[in-house]
Design a protein around this motif. Structure first.
Motif, PDB file in Angstrom:
ATOM      1  N   ALA A 162      38.997  44.097  47.619  1.00 45.59           N
ATOM      2  CA  ALA A 162      37.627  44.504  47.955  1.00 45.59           C
ATOM      3  C   ALA A 162      36.604  43.524  47.380  1.00 45.59           C
ATOM      4  CB  ALA A 162      37.366  45.915  47.432  1.00 45.59           C
ATOM      5  N   ARG A 163      36.826  43.056  46.146  1.00 44.33           N
ATOM      6  CA  ARG A 163      35.895  42.096  45.555  1.00 44.33           C
ATOM      7  C   ARG A 163      35.926  40.764  46.282  1.00 44.33           C
ATOM      8  NH1 ARG A 163      38.354  43.657  40.866  1.00 44.33           N
ATOM      9  NH2 ARG A 163      39.009  41.518  40.396  1.00 44.33           N
ATOM     10  N   GLU A 164      37.127  40.348  46.705  1.00 39.69           N
ATOM     11  CA  GLU A 164      37.244  39.103  47.464  1.00 39.69           C
ATOM     12  C   GLU A 164      36.498  39.193  48.799  1.00 39.69           C
ATOM     13  OE1 GLU A 164      41.390  38.290  47.823  1.00 39.69           O
ATOM     14  OE2 GLU A 164      41.638  37.847  45.684  1.00 39.69           O
ATOM     15  N   GLU A 165      36.616  40.324  49.470  1.00 39.47           N
ATOM     16  CA  GLU A 165      35.912  40.507  50.741  1.00 39.47           C
ATOM     17  C   GLU A 165      34.392  40.514  50.512  1.00 39.47           C
ATOM     18  OE1 GLU A 165      37.507  44.133  52.273  1.00 39.47           O
ATOM     19  OE2 GLU A 165      39.430  43.216  52.848  1.00 39.47           O
ATOM     20  N   GLU A 166      33.970  41.132  49.432  1.00 36.44           N
ATOM     21  CA  GLU A 166      32.544  41.179  49.100  1.00 36.44           C
ATOM     22  C   GLU A 166      31.998  39.790  48.806  1.00 36.44           C
ATOM     23  OE1 GLU A 166      31.231  43.105  45.317  1.00 36.44           O
ATOM     24  OE2 GLU A 166      30.316  44.555  46.686  1.00 36.44           O
TER      25      GLU A 166
END
Length: 200
Positions: free
Chosen positions: A191-195
């Protein structure tokens, strides 16, 4: 995706602390895992001052070099296991101060706990989870609690035996904790990578 990097944070800094024995046992359990990389982080090594910034680094950058060093260390990890001693129904002052010295570095990362004390630091772990929510962390359900008679088997004020004497009691909880932490670390990493990709 790379393996999650997990920090085991030793939350007591007293010279007479008991923390080192359960920390060593936990690191032995962590070494058996193939789904994460685990490092011991000792608050003694950071000599943090009491929080004295204008505000949390969520709002303004910290100025104290020791706080910045701590923030950089915390930022290296994808999740955390806090080794929790219970002082007067809560966590140690040293651990609370360390949590307060960072903010953005904790956000959207899972946290677990290994508590020790008469009641397995149950009250301190619950307090820690509330602090974690405010720091936008992801407190997981599973924890390890070393309590009562089992604590006295290995504590210097009791029989001071090896941690192997309580391993059969604690190991299942440790496995459940690591399993849960691995799941949430992978989920939040993605999720952090996508953000970050959206922001780029």
């Amino acid at each position: 995706m790379s393996k999650p990097r997990i920090a085991v944070i030793v939350g007591s800094t007293r010279q007479a602390r008991f923390a080192d024995k359960p920390a060593a046992w936990l690191m032995e359990k962590a070494a058996e895992r193939t789904d994460m990389e685990v490092e011991l982080v000792d608050l003694r090594d950071f000599d943090l001052p009491l929080f004295d910034e204008v505000a949390s680094n969520m709002w303004v950058p910290s100025q104290d070099p020791k706080a910045i060093e701590w923030q950089r260390k915390v930022a290296e990890y994808d999740g955390y296991i806090f080794l929790v001693a219970e002082y007067n129904h809560s966590i140690t002052g040293a651990l609370k101060n360390a949590l307060d010295q960072a903010y953005v570095e904790w956000v959207h990362k899972p946290m677990a706990a290994f508590g020790y004390g008469g009641l397995g630091a149950g009250r301190a772990v619950e307090h820690l989870r509330g602090i974690g929510v405010e720091l936008q962390m992801v407190p997981i359900r599973h924890a390890v609690h070393l309590a009562g008679g089992e604590l006295m088997k290995v504590h210097p004020m009791g029989s001071d035996g090896p941690m192997s004497e309580v391993d059969p009691i604690l190991a299942p909880s440790a496995t459940a904790m690591f399993d849960d932490l691995a799941w949430w670390a992978k989920a939040t990493m993605q999720a952090r990578e996508e953000e970050q990709a959206k922001a780029a």
